[in-house]
Scaffold this motif. Structure first.
Motif, short mmCIF file in Angstrom:
data_model
loop_
_atom_site.label_atom_id
_atom_site.label_comp_id
_atom_site.label_asym_id
_atom_site.label_seq_id
_atom_site.Cartn_x
_atom_site.Cartn_y
_atom_site.Cartn_z
N CYS A 4 4.52 9.56 33.59
CA CYS A 4 3.66 8.57 33.46
C CYS A 4 3.61 7.92 32.07
O CYS A 4 3.29 6.79 31.83
N ILE A 9 1.99 1.31 34.02
CA ILE A 9 1.68 0.81 35.27
C ILE A 9 0.58 -0.14 34.95
O ILE A 9 -0.34 0.32 34.42
N PRO A 11 -2.05 -2.77 36.39
CA PRO A 11 -2.90 -3.53 37.72
C PRO A 11 -3.23 -4.94 37.35
O PRO A 11 -3.49 -5.26 36.32
N GLU A 18 -7.84 3.09 39.11
CA GLU A 18 -6.81 3.89 38.58
C GLU A 18 -6.17 4.93 39.56
O GLU A 18 -5.06 5.53 39.51
N GLU A 21 -2.82 3.25 40.66
CA GLU A 21 -1.91 3.30 39.71
C GLU A 21 -1.39 4.97 39.38
O GLU A 21 -0.36 4.88 39.50
N CYS A 25 2.56 6.00 40.37
CA CYS A 25 3.13 6.67 39.29
C CYS A 25 3.76 8.01 39.71
O CYS A 25 4.69 8.32 39.49
N ARG A 45 4.19 -3.70 37.22
CA ARG A 45 2.71 -4.66 37.44
C ARG A 45 2.51 -4.38 39.05
O ARG A 45 3.28 -4.41 39.94
N ILE A 46 1.10 -3.94 39.27
CA ILE A 46 0.75 -4.01 40.58
C ILE A 46 0.10 -5.15 40.87
O ILE A 46 -0.96 -5.75 40.18
#
Length: 130
Positions: A4, A9, A11, A18, A21, A25, A45-46
């Motif tokens: 990671c 990552i 958001p 978290e 995320e 990961c 990106r989430i």
């Protein structure tokens, strides 16, 4: 392989904390290890949308992973599924990638101890029998 620290990552929705995320990961790390290749992206990106789960290439080494706002109970499955596309490349759409992503996500849920995976075991065996 990949960890990671090498993958950003990001958001884009406050409802994603978290936990999600870290889950994405870990799924990307596991998919990279399983498929013996580094992720096809350096940044993910989430986002939460009403359009359903999907991975879209953003260009410049990044992907956008979306989860469905209407099914938060399935976000772990959706993130694990989309992690395969982050590793194999979101620009390639093929039925075999979808099959691998579905089987991987069920296995990843089982390995992480997610109780929702119990209902997916039968689905996995049907996919593999094909």
């Amino acid at each position: 392989m990949t960890d990671c620290r090498e993958l950003a990552i990001l958001p884009t929705d406050p409802v994603l904390g978290e936990h999600f995320e870290a889950y994405l990961c870990s799924a990307i790390e596991e998919a990279a290890r399983l498929f013996h290749r580094p992720p096809a992206v350096q940044q993910v990106r989430i986002a939460v949308t009403t359009d359903g789960p999907e991975t879209k290439p953003l260009g410049s080494g990044g992907d956008l992973v979306t989860v469905d706002r209407n099914t938060p109970q399935n976000w772990h499955f959706q993130l694990a599924h989309e992690s395969v596309h982050c590793v194999l490349g979101a620009e390639h759409f093929h039925w075999s990638h979808e099959m691998l992503a579905t089987v991987f996500s069920i296995d990843h849920l089982n390995q992480s101890g997610d109780l929702r995976a119990r209902g997916n075991r039968r689905r996995r065996s049907h996919i593999l029998q094909g």
